[in-house]
Scaffold this motif. Structure first.
Motif, mmCIF file in Angstrom:
data_model
loop_
_atom_site.group_PDB
_atom_site.id
_atom_site.type_symbol
_atom_site.label_atom_id
_atom_site.label_comp_id
_atom_site.label_asym_id
_atom_site.label_seq_id
_atom_site.Cartn_x
_atom_site.Cartn_y
_atom_site.Cartn_z
ATOM 1 N N ARG A 171 0.869 -1.167 0.000
ATOM 2 C CA ARG A 171 0.000 0.000 0.000
ATOM 3 C C ARG A 171 0.916 1.230 0.000
ATOM 4 N N ASP B 164 1.686 3.531 2.270
ATOM 5 C CA ASP B 164 2.564 3.727 3.425
ATOM 6 C C ASP B 164 2.716 2.466 4.272
ATOM 7 N N HIS B 165 2.251 1.341 3.747
ATOM 8 C CA HIS B 165 2.228 0.117 4.536
ATOM 9 C C HIS B 165 2.397 -1.088 3.622
ATOM 10 N N THR C 233 2.167 -5.394 3.818
ATOM 11 C CA THR C 233 1.911 -6.602 4.598
ATOM 12 C C THR C 233 2.508 -7.785 3.854
ATOM 13 N N LYS D 265 8.083 3.289 5.606
ATOM 14 C CA LYS D 265 6.799 2.597 5.660
ATOM 15 C C LYS D 265 6.690 1.703 6.895
ATOM 16 N N THR D 266 5.495 1.239 7.137
ATOM 17 C CA THR D 266 5.275 0.212 8.152
ATOM 18 C C THR D 266 5.228 -1.124 7.432
ATOM 19 N N THR E 177 4.340 -4.991 8.038
ATOM 20 C CA THR E 177 3.731 -5.989 8.910
ATOM 21 C C THR E 177 4.026 -7.354 8.328
#
Length: 108
Positions: free
Chosen positions: A12, A14-15, A17, A44-45, A47
């Motif tokens: 995404r 800013d993220h 997964t 970014k994050t 996960t």
């Protein structure tokens, strides 16, 4: 014999997964490392959803520690989601649980 692992990436803005399914061990960690190395983490994050991991050994832990270090270098944050009990035991036995941000599995 096929490797007992699949890795799905959902980027995404800013993220990111990364969902890991199967065994995270000496045989499969190079694939996870190759896939995550191709990701741009810049701020970014990330996960890593481990809720479908059936086994993790010290190789899996080392891969996560390297990813944590890389995230810090790239001003990103790393979160481990849905860590199964067996993997939590690995983190606890090695004294590394506190190095990671843990969260429930993402809902999708």
């Amino acid at each position: 014999m096929p490797l007992a692992l699949t890795v799905d990436v959902a980027p995404r803005a800013d993220h990111i997964t990364v969902t890991v399914t199967g065994e995270l061990d000496m045989e499969t960690c190079p694939d996870v490392t190759k896939i995550t190395a191709a990701l741009s983490l810049d701020g970014k994050t990330l996960t890593v959803d481990l809720s479908a991991v059936t086994f993790m050994d010290s190789s899996g832990l080392n891969a996560l520690l390297r990813l944590r270090s890389r995230a810090q270098t790239e001003a990103a944050s790393l979160r481990l989601a849905g860590v199964p009990d067996q993997a939590l035991r690995v983190l606890d036995l090695t004294g590394t649980r506190q190095l990671f941000t843990l969260s429930p599995p993402p809902h999708g």
